[in-house]
Design an enzyme around this catalytic site. Structure first.
Site, PDB file in Angstrom:
ATOM      1  CE1 TYR A 144      -4.026  -2.076   4.700  1.00 49.60           C
ATOM      2  CE2 TYR A 144      -3.381   0.186   4.251  1.00 49.60           C
ATOM      3  CZ  TYR A 144      -3.774  -1.064   3.798  1.00 49.60           C
ATOM      4  OH  TYR A 144      -3.914  -1.285   2.449  1.00 49.60           O
ATOM      5  CB  SER A 177      -0.861  -0.005   1.266  1.00 52.34           C
ATOM      6  OG  SER A 177      -1.371   1.295   1.506  1.00 52.34           O
TER       7      SER A 177
HETATM    8  N1  LIG Z   1      -8.222   0.446  -2.563  1.00 55.05           N
HETATM    9  C1  LIG Z   1      -7.187   1.115  -2.119  1.00 55.05           C
HETATM   10  O1  LIG Z   1      -7.202   2.357  -2.011  1.00 55.05           O
HETATM   11  C2  LIG Z   1      -5.917   0.384  -1.765  1.00 55.05           C
HETATM   12  C3  LIG Z   1      -4.739   1.126  -1.614  1.00 55.05           C
HETATM   13  C4  LIG Z   1      -3.566   0.465  -1.290  1.00 55.05           C
HETATM   14  C5  LIG Z   1      -3.562  -0.912  -1.133  1.00 55.05           C
HETATM   15  N2  LIG Z   1      -4.727  -1.617  -1.273  1.00 55.05           N
HETATM   16  C6  LIG Z   1      -4.671  -3.092  -1.093  1.00 55.05           C
HETATM   17  O2  LIG Z   1      -5.235  -3.698  -2.239  1.00 55.05           O
HETATM   18  C7  LIG Z   1      -5.710  -5.008  -1.897  1.00 55.05           C
HETATM   19  C8  LIG Z   1      -7.072  -5.230  -2.529  1.00 55.05           C
HETATM   20  O3  LIG Z   1      -8.013  -4.357  -1.938  1.00 55.05           O
HETATM   21  P1  LIG Z   1      -9.174  -3.645  -2.766  1.00 55.05           P
HETATM   22  O4  LIG Z   1      -8.842  -2.211  -2.796  1.00 55.05           O
HETATM   23  O5  LIG Z   1      -9.444  -4.354  -4.019  1.00 55.05           O
HETATM   24  O6  LIG Z   1     -10.377  -3.806  -1.722  1.00 55.05           O
HETATM   25  P2  LIG Z   1     -11.736  -4.645  -1.766  1.00 55.05           P
HETATM   26  O7  LIG Z   1     -12.567  -4.244  -2.934  1.00 55.05           O
HETATM   27  O8  LIG Z   1     -12.307  -4.505  -0.396  1.00 55.05           O
HETATM   28  O9  LIG Z   1     -11.254  -6.151  -2.006  1.00 55.05           O
HETATM   29  C9  LIG Z   1     -10.679  -6.901  -0.983  1.00 55.05           C
HETATM   30  C10 LIG Z   1     -10.596  -8.343  -1.417  1.00 55.05           C
HETATM   31  O10 LIG Z   1      -9.980  -9.100  -0.355  1.00 55.05           O
HETATM   32  C11 LIG Z   1     -10.791 -10.224  -0.078  1.00 55.05           C
HETATM   33  N3  LIG Z   1     -10.703 -10.642   1.321  1.00 55.05           N
HETATM   34  C12 LIG Z   1     -10.957  -9.913   2.441  1.00 55.05           C
HETATM   35  N4  LIG Z   1     -10.831 -10.689   3.537  1.00 55.05           N
HETATM   36  C13 LIG Z   1     -10.496 -11.932   3.084  1.00 55.05           C
HETATM   37  C14 LIG Z   1     -10.235 -13.176   3.716  1.00 55.05           C
HETATM   38  N5  LIG Z   1     -10.301 -13.328   5.052  1.00 55.05           N
HETATM   39  N6  LIG Z   1      -9.910 -14.239   2.949  1.00 55.05           N
HETATM   40  C15 LIG Z   1      -9.856 -14.123   1.588  1.00 55.05           C
HETATM   41  N7  LIG Z   1     -10.089 -12.984   0.936  1.00 55.05           N
HETATM   42  C16 LIG Z   1     -10.407 -11.897   1.684  1.00 55.05           C
HETATM   43  C17 LIG Z   1     -12.216  -9.784  -0.415  1.00 55.05           C
HETATM   44  O11 LIG Z   1     -13.011 -10.929  -0.735  1.00 55.05           O
HETATM   45  P3  LIG Z   1     -14.084 -11.621   0.239  1.00 55.05           P
HETATM   46  O12 LIG Z   1     -14.664 -10.555   1.105  1.00 55.05           O
HETATM   47  O13 LIG Z   1     -15.017 -12.233  -0.738  1.00 55.05           O
HETATM   48  O14 LIG Z   1     -13.292 -12.642   1.002  1.00 55.05           O
HETATM   49  C18 LIG Z   1     -11.973  -8.955  -1.667  1.00 55.05           C
HETATM   50  O15 LIG Z   1     -11.940  -9.776  -2.804  1.00 55.05           O
HETATM   51  C19 LIG Z   1      -5.680  -5.083  -0.375  1.00 55.05           C
HETATM   52  O16 LIG Z   1      -4.560  -5.852   0.032  1.00 55.05           O
HETATM   53  C20 LIG Z   1      -5.492  -3.631   0.063  1.00 55.05           C
HETATM   54  O17 LIG Z   1      -4.821  -3.519   1.286  1.00 55.05           O
HETATM   55  C21 LIG Z   1      -5.894  -0.996  -1.598  1.00 55.05           C
END
Ligand SMILES: NC(=O)c1ccc[n+]([C@@H]2O[C@H](COP(=O)([O-])OP(=O)(O)OC[C@H]3O[C@@H](n4cnc5c(N)ncnc54)[C@H](OP(=O)(O)O)[C@@H]3O)[C@@H](O)[C@H]2O)c1
Length: 242
Positions: free
Chosen positions: A150, A137
């Site tokens: 985090y 991140s």
């Molecule tokens: N969006 C941002 O601004 C941002 C910025 C920097 C980094 N990130 C990183 O990007 C990654 C993806 O996040 P996103 O932005 O796409 O958010 P998101 O739309 O909330 O997606 C999160 C994904 O993680 C899965 N997940 C959550 N808990 C889980 C568990 N216990 N076991 C398996 N899967 C799980 C969810 O699926 P289920 O709920 O179906 O399990 C979902 O597919 C994360 O690692 C996040 O920290 C995001």
């Protein structure tokens, strides 16, 4: 690595960045394995992606992660790419970080990816080829108030990633860390927020940052797989903050 025909495991494929990566890799000819807890969403996505395979996986459960790789091998006979993307945020000022919440996050955002790496390595080492991408991140490059818990976990993931890349480069395996910026997904609504952080947000009022589409991050993840670069940023200016 050219992704065409390769077997790619994507965690957190049910939404946001993971879903965008699954669509992009599938479009480029990879055989994608979709992992997350929301099996119905995975199955619906799988119907759109030819030759894909959905596996219900809770990334906080060691047995589930082992099962994910075992079923991938049983189904496809190999694993070439791992995208460690599943994750969740936690906003809390240092004095109010709840240890149970912190440990749960540690399990999902750090231990899960480590276990997944350990599970795919024997197969990648045997075939002397593999690409692993760990989704960190942008907060791990900054010192943002309320993000100590985090961001420290995402820094640790970057640490594992960069060391693994050194350890494995002679085995034909690249390990990359990607730093997304603020991305338009369900991340914000899934982020656990402490009382003070919520109060602070109300005081601050509306904040309207420029937000990246998940497709932009998916392109960067593809770039990491194709080039094997150890570090990839959503935007080049992010690298200058270290
Ligand atoms: N969006 C941002 O601004 C941002 C910025 C920097 C980094 N990130 C990183 O990007 C990654 C993806 O996040 P996103 O932005 O796409 O958010 P998101 O739309 O909330 O997606 C999160 C994904 O993680 C899965 N997940 C959550 N808990 C889980 C568990 N216990 N076991 C398996 N899967 C799980 C969810 O699926 P289920 O709920 O179906 O399990 C979902 O597919 C994360 O690692 C996040 O920290 C995001």
């Amino acid at each position: 690595m050219n992704v065409k025909g390769k077997v790619a495991v994507i965690t957190g494929a049910s939404s946001g960045i993971g879903e965008a990566v699954a669509r992009l890799l599938s479009e480029k000819g990879a055989r994608v394995v979709l992992a997350a807890r929301s099996f119905d969403k995975l199955k619906a996505l799988g119907k759109e992606l030819p030759g894909s395979f959905a596996i219900k996986t809770d990334m906080t459960k060691e047995e589930d992660i082992k099962d994910l790789v075992k079923k991938t091998i049983e189904h496809f006979g190999t694993v070439d790419i791992l995208v460690n993307n599943a994750g969740r945020g936690y906003d809390a000022f240092i004095e109010e970080i709840d240890l149970t919440t912190f440990k749960n996050l540690l399990s999902l955002d750090l231990e899960g990816p480590l276990i997944a790496i350990q599970q795919v390595l024997p197969f990648m080492k045997k075939q002397k080829s593999g690409a692993i991408v760990n989704v960190s991140s942008g907060t791990a490059l900054m010192s943002l108030p309320g993000m100590g818990g985090y961001s420290s976990i995402k820094r640790a993931l970057a640490g594992i990633s960069m060391t693994a890349n050194e350890e494995l480069k002679n085995d034909g395996i690249s390990v990359s860390v990607i730093y997304p910026y603020i991305t338009d997904t369900n991340f914000e609504e899934n982020t656990i927020k402490s009382k003070k952080v919520r109060e602070q947000a109300q005081e601050d009022g509306d904040w309207d940052p420029k937000i990246d589409p998940p497709d932009l991050v998916a392109q960067k993840i593809l770039e990491a797989i194709e080039t094997g670069k150890p570090v990839v940023y959503a935007h080049d200016w992010m690298g200058k903050r270290i």
